[in-house]
Structures are given as structure tokens and as C-alpha cells.
Design an enzyme around this catalytic site. Structure first.
Site, mmCIF file in Angstrom:
data_model
loop_
_atom_site.group_PDB
_atom_site.id
_atom_site.type_symbol
_atom_site.label_atom_id
_atom_site.label_comp_id
_atom_site.label_asym_id
_atom_site.label_seq_id
_atom_site.Cartn_x
_atom_site.Cartn_y
_atom_site.Cartn_z
ATOM 1 N N HIS A 21 -36.057 -32.903 -21.708
ATOM 2 C CA HIS A 21 -34.876 -33.537 -21.093
ATOM 3 C C HIS A 21 -34.973 -35.055 -21.054
ATOM 4 O O HIS A 21 -34.319 -35.710 -20.235
ATOM 5 C CB HIS A 21 -34.683 -32.987 -19.668
ATOM 6 C CG HIS A 21 -33.246 -32.825 -19.265
ATOM 7 N ND1 HIS A 21 -32.617 -33.666 -18.380
ATOM 8 C CD2 HIS A 21 -32.312 -31.935 -19.638
ATOM 9 C CE1 HIS A 21 -31.359 -33.290 -18.214
ATOM 10 N NE2 HIS A 21 -31.144 -32.244 -18.971
ATOM 11 N N HIS B 24 -25.949 -28.614 -29.561
ATOM 12 C CA HIS B 24 -26.054 -28.701 -28.100
ATOM 13 C C HIS B 24 -24.715 -28.294 -27.501
ATOM 14 O O HIS B 24 -23.666 -28.701 -27.997
ATOM 15 C CB HIS B 24 -26.357 -30.168 -27.772
ATOM 16 C CG HIS B 24 -26.519 -30.496 -26.331
ATOM 17 N ND1 HIS B 24 -25.572 -31.201 -25.622
ATOM 18 C CD2 HIS B 24 -27.524 -30.240 -25.463
ATOM 19 C CE1 HIS B 24 -26.007 -31.375 -24.380
ATOM 20 N NE2 HIS B 24 -27.182 -30.807 -24.256
#
Ligand SMILES: [Mg+2]
Length: 382
Positions: free
Chosen positions: A185, A285
Site C-alpha cells: 500500500h 486495480h
């Protein structure tokens, strides 16, 4: 076929939808949102509307060029997300007008079903083993989890051990037939990313994602030397030009363009073609809503190097509404043994429940990314 109306709907849990209409009665939908910056995204779309009203909706490439190049300043998450959502809606209209799915207009289908993965564990990963087992029970063949919660620039050995223990617990629960991707992340810095990648390697993650922030992508070449785990990145890169350097660098194995940020369906198809030339896979994504997912699937079904699709069904952000809530026919996203079947419908292949969208736009949202701080009070990456 001229564009005669553009409407925006800010709906829970954290999305922004755009509806583009034409003077002969068609309408297409897109999702032009940056997570946590919905109002900024709305302003960007509204400002671009002046270039679109009265234009021929079928000239998608030309309109993209106008929106991208016409402002002199270009790129970045806000402008590219605005363009992305508008572009998705234009493809939706084009497909409906011709009576074919978008993938039929971009080379035709290359597969019959697409493997997808779901999220487990939330922002600060906990209960990952139970949630992984539940996802597998629900039919998923792959899941993704965060590697860690916040991490200091240089953190303790126990944090590394805890990350390894969590992934080990997931492996114990689901075995090695299930793909387990681990998302750093962008919250881990190079010094810790190296050791995490090395220590997680024996547990064979499907890939590690954003092991460092995209602005530090030169570090991917260093990480590559410390572990053989495939490296993924790209949810915060925009346009062909944004992906150029990371592909040339040669350290990335999987790119993850977001079809609501990178420039839309056709721009992402071009990015995927660039990646194919570097032997790099594509895993779009998609932590967003049903229109972004539908656009992603249209790309997946005409892109040979797309290998897995993220879905946000049941993701920890989806409080108050979820992906299927705004569809007239949610069965288009039905999971069958880990895959979603190729949609047959025209355009994006979904039908939006407009009454529900209008009702929920009155509710709206004010979703923001959390601001995290380290124990010493300094700001941490989320
Ligand atoms: Mg990510």
C-alpha cells in the site's frame, strides 16, 4: 449522436458516477472519481463539460485528445480520473449504438471467463485467516490482504514477524492452491520493504503490491534483488507516459492501472499493450463501484496479458452500499468457481438502476482516506 447532457451523482459508499446522454436518446455511464476527492473530481468533470456538449459522442479518441491535451497542463489523479469516467461513458454509448460489448470494438474476446480476487483483513490486517477461508468458501481462487498497518521508516523485528505470521496463518487456512496477494500500500519504506519481501518469500505470495510509493519506484530494482516474488504496481500511475519509466526499468512483473484513474478503457488497453512488449502482466486495480468494474472487465476480455481482476465486492470501504446495489441485474458479476463469465450485453454490459442512483445521490457521502500517525506523532503513510 451529439452529447447533449452530462450529469454527476455522488453516491455511497464513496463513489461518483457520470451519465453522458446524446440527442438521439442513448446514455452511457462512467465512474470519474479519485477516492477521497469526490468533490474535486466533480469540479474537474464539470469544467470539462464545455468541451463535450454538442460534440459527436462516437469520436472517443479525438475527445480524449481534446480533454488531455487541450488544457496544456495534464495528467495526475484528478484530471485523469475525470477523463477516465467520461471516456467509459462514451464507450458505453458506442457499444450500445452498435449493439456490441466494448471488448468487441477493441479486438474481440480473448477469453471466456476472468479470474477475480477479493479483499481480506481491512486496512490494519486482522482476522485474515478466517476471512480468507470465508472467501474461498464463497468461491474465490485468490485474495488480497494488506501486509501491515502503518510502518515506521525503520521498524521493529516484531512488526516483520507479525506480517509473516499473518500470511502464514492465511496459508494454513487456504493452502497453496489459492493465490494470496500482499499489498504494501505504499506505506512501507525501502529499508523495510527489502526485509519484508525477503521474509515473506517462503510463503509464496501471488505478488507484492506497491512495495514502495510510486514516486520511489527506482527502489523496485533493489527489491527485485532481495526476493523472487512478482512485483506489482501502478494504481497511482496515469496514462502511457506514466507507465513508460517503470516498464523500461524492468523491475515490475505486473502493472495495475486503474481504469477510473489511468485514462479510461482505451488508454489502459494501450498501456497493457506496452506492458505486453515488456513481458509484464496486467491486473487492473478496482476498489471502486460497478461501472469501474464493468469497464475493467471489458478490458480484461480483450487483453491477453490481463491475468486477474480486483473486485471491491465486500471490501472494507463499502459501508452503506456495495457494488451490486446499483445494478438492475447483479448476475452479470456472479462468481463461478473464482471467475466472472464474459458479459454479453452491449456497451459496458451492465444496466444501472438509475432510480436507485438518484435516490442515493440525495444521501451522498463525504468519504476521506484516514490520516495515520506514528507513535511519535509524525504522519504515516496510509
Ligand atoms: Mg493497492
Amino acid at each position: 449522436m451529439k452529447i447533449n447532457n452530462i450529469e454527476l451523482f455522488k453516491v455511497p459508499p464513496r463513489w461518483l458516477f457520470v451519465k453522458v446522454s446524446t440527442d438521439d436518446g442513448l446514455a452511457g455511464w462512467g465512474e470519474p472519481v479519485v477516492e477521497g476527492r469526490a468533490e474535486t473530481s466533480r469540479a474537474a468533470v464539470e469544467e470539462l463539460t464545455a468541451y463535450l456538449l454538442g460534440a459527436d459522442a462516437s469520436r472517443i479518441e479525438d475527445l480524449w485528445q481534446v480533454l488531455y491535451r487541450g488544457g496544456f497542463y495534464r495528467g495526475g489523479p484528478v484530471l485523469m480520473s475525470a477523463i477516465s469516467g467520461i471516456e467509459q461513458a462514451l464507450w458505453d454509448i458506442r457499444g450500445q449504438r452498435l449493439g456490441v460489448p466494448v471488448y468487441d470494438l477493441l479486438g474481440g474476446a480473448v477469453r471466456d471467463q476472468m479470474k477475480v480476487y477479493g479483499w481480506i483483513g481491512g486496512d490494519a490486517p486482522a482476522h485474515v485467516a478466517e476471512e480468507a477461508a470465508a472467501r474461498v468458501q464463497a468461491g474465490y481462487l485468490a485474495v488480497k490482504m494488506n501486509a501491515t498497518a502503518q510502518m515506521e521508516w525503520i521498524d521493529s523485528a516484531s512488526q516483520v514477524q507479525a506480517a509473516v505470521a499473518r500470511l502464514a496463518a492465511v496459508r494454513d487456512a487456504v493452502g497453496y492452491d489459492v493465490g494470496v496477494a500482499v499489498d504494501f500500500h505504499g506505506r512501507v519504506h525501502k529499508g523495510m520493504a527489502k526485509i519484508l519481501a525477503k521474509e515473506l518469500e517462503p510463503l509464496k505470495p501471488l505478488f507484492i503490491e506497491e512495495p514502495v510509493l510510486p514516486e520511489n519506484n527506482e527502489a523496485l530494482s533493489i527489491l527485485q534483488r532481495h526476493s523472487s516474488i512478482p512485483i506489482a504496481t501502478g494504481e497511482r500511475l496515469y496514462t502511457r507516459w506514466g507507465f513508460k519509466a517503470v516498464l523500461e526499468q524492468g523491475a515490475v512483473d505486473i502493472i495495475q492501472p486503474d481504469l477510473s484513474h489511468a485514462g479510461g478503457i482505451w488508454e489502459t488497453r494501450k498501456i497493457a499493450a506496452m506492458a505486453e512488449a515488456y513481458d509484464v502482466a496486467v491486473a487492473p486495480h478496482c476498489p471502486l463501484g460497478p461501472i469501474a468494474l464493468a469497464a475493467s472487465l471489458q478490458l480484461d476480455f480483450c487483453t491477453p496479458n490481463a491475468f486477474i481482476q480486483e473486485t471491491s465486492l465486500g471490501i472494507h470501504y463499502n459501508q452503506g452500499a456495495d457494488v451490486l446495489d446499483y445494478l438492475l441485474d447483479p448476475s452479470v458479476f456472479a462468481l463461478e468457481r473464482g471467475y466472472i463469465r464474459r458479459p454479453a450485453g452491449a456497451g459496458l454490459g451492465i444496466r444501472i438502476n438509475e432510480a436507485k442512483v438518484r435516490e442515493q445521490a440525495a444521501v451522498g457521502h463525504n468519504w476521506k482516506s484516514p490520516v495515520w500517525r506514528h507513535a511519535d506523532g509524525s504522519v504515516a503513510e496510509w
